[in-house]
Design an enzyme around this catalytic site. Structure first.
Site, short mmCIF file in Angstrom:
data_model
loop_
_atom_site.label_atom_id
_atom_site.label_comp_id
_atom_site.label_asym_id
_atom_site.label_seq_id
_atom_site.Cartn_x
_atom_site.Cartn_y
_atom_site.Cartn_z
N HIS A 1 5.94 -20.14 22.25
CA HIS A 1 7.40 -19.99 22.19
C HIS A 1 7.98 -19.87 23.60
CE1 HIS A 1 6.64 -18.04 18.05
NE2 HIS A 1 7.14 -19.24 17.83
N LYS B 1 10.16 -15.35 4.27
CA LYS B 1 8.97 -14.81 4.93
C LYS B 1 9.03 -13.29 4.92
CE LYS B 1 8.30 -18.56 8.28
NZ LYS B 1 8.24 -18.86 9.73
#
Length: 160
Positions: A17, A41
């Site tokens: 990321h 999630k």
């Protein structure tokens, strides 16, 4: 000034990321890392912890800020005045998952998604794998920025 949004759940933030954010920053004047609440999630780290570790990990990057995405990404993109969404790709499966979202976001906002191909040296790193390794006591320090491993271990109930 060009602004891009780099969205994700970042649960947890990984070196992959960070690589994508750094490269996005080289293409845009400002990058807003949008930490999303993903209802599909079950997050290991709560949003506040994800924001805290992301801000610490990205503090050395001028022109990068971290914000929470509370609703539709399309609304967030419009609110921050972004001209692009930046998503990292590790391979074809990522592209297959990201394409429908890119098309929907373009439909909703007329904002294009820019795909950045991830560094091959980091292609094996995924947040879900980091969490799995940590759950079983494996080392994750070389997969995530400093401070993230501690936050993950604490969320799992202590150091392993």
């Amino acid at each position: 000034m060009t602004i891009a949004v780099c969205p994700g759940s970042f649960d947890p933030l990984t070196l992959g990321h960070v690589d994508v954010v750094r490269r996005a920053r080289s293409m845009f004047d400002e990058v807003v890392v949008g930490i999303a609440r993903n209802s599909s999630k079950h997050a290991l780290l709560d949003v506040a912890a994800r924001v805290e570790v992301a801000r610490a990990a990205l503090a050395d990057l001028d022109g990068v800020r971290v914000e929470v995405v509370d609703g539709l990404l399309a609304d967030f993109v419009r609110d921050v005045g972004a001209s692009a969404i930046v998503k990292g790709l590790r391979g074809g499966a990522d592209f297959d998952a990201e394409l429908p979202m890119a098309l929907m976001n373009r439909h909703l906002t007329d904002v294009e998604t820019v795909f950045v191909v991830g560094d091959p040296a980091l292609a094996h790193i995924a947040s879900s794998l980091v969490k799995d390794v940590a759950r079983f006591g494996g080392p994750i320090d070389d997969l995530v920025p400093g401070g993230v491993a501690v936050a993950v271990r604490e969320a799992l109930g202590g150091a392993r």
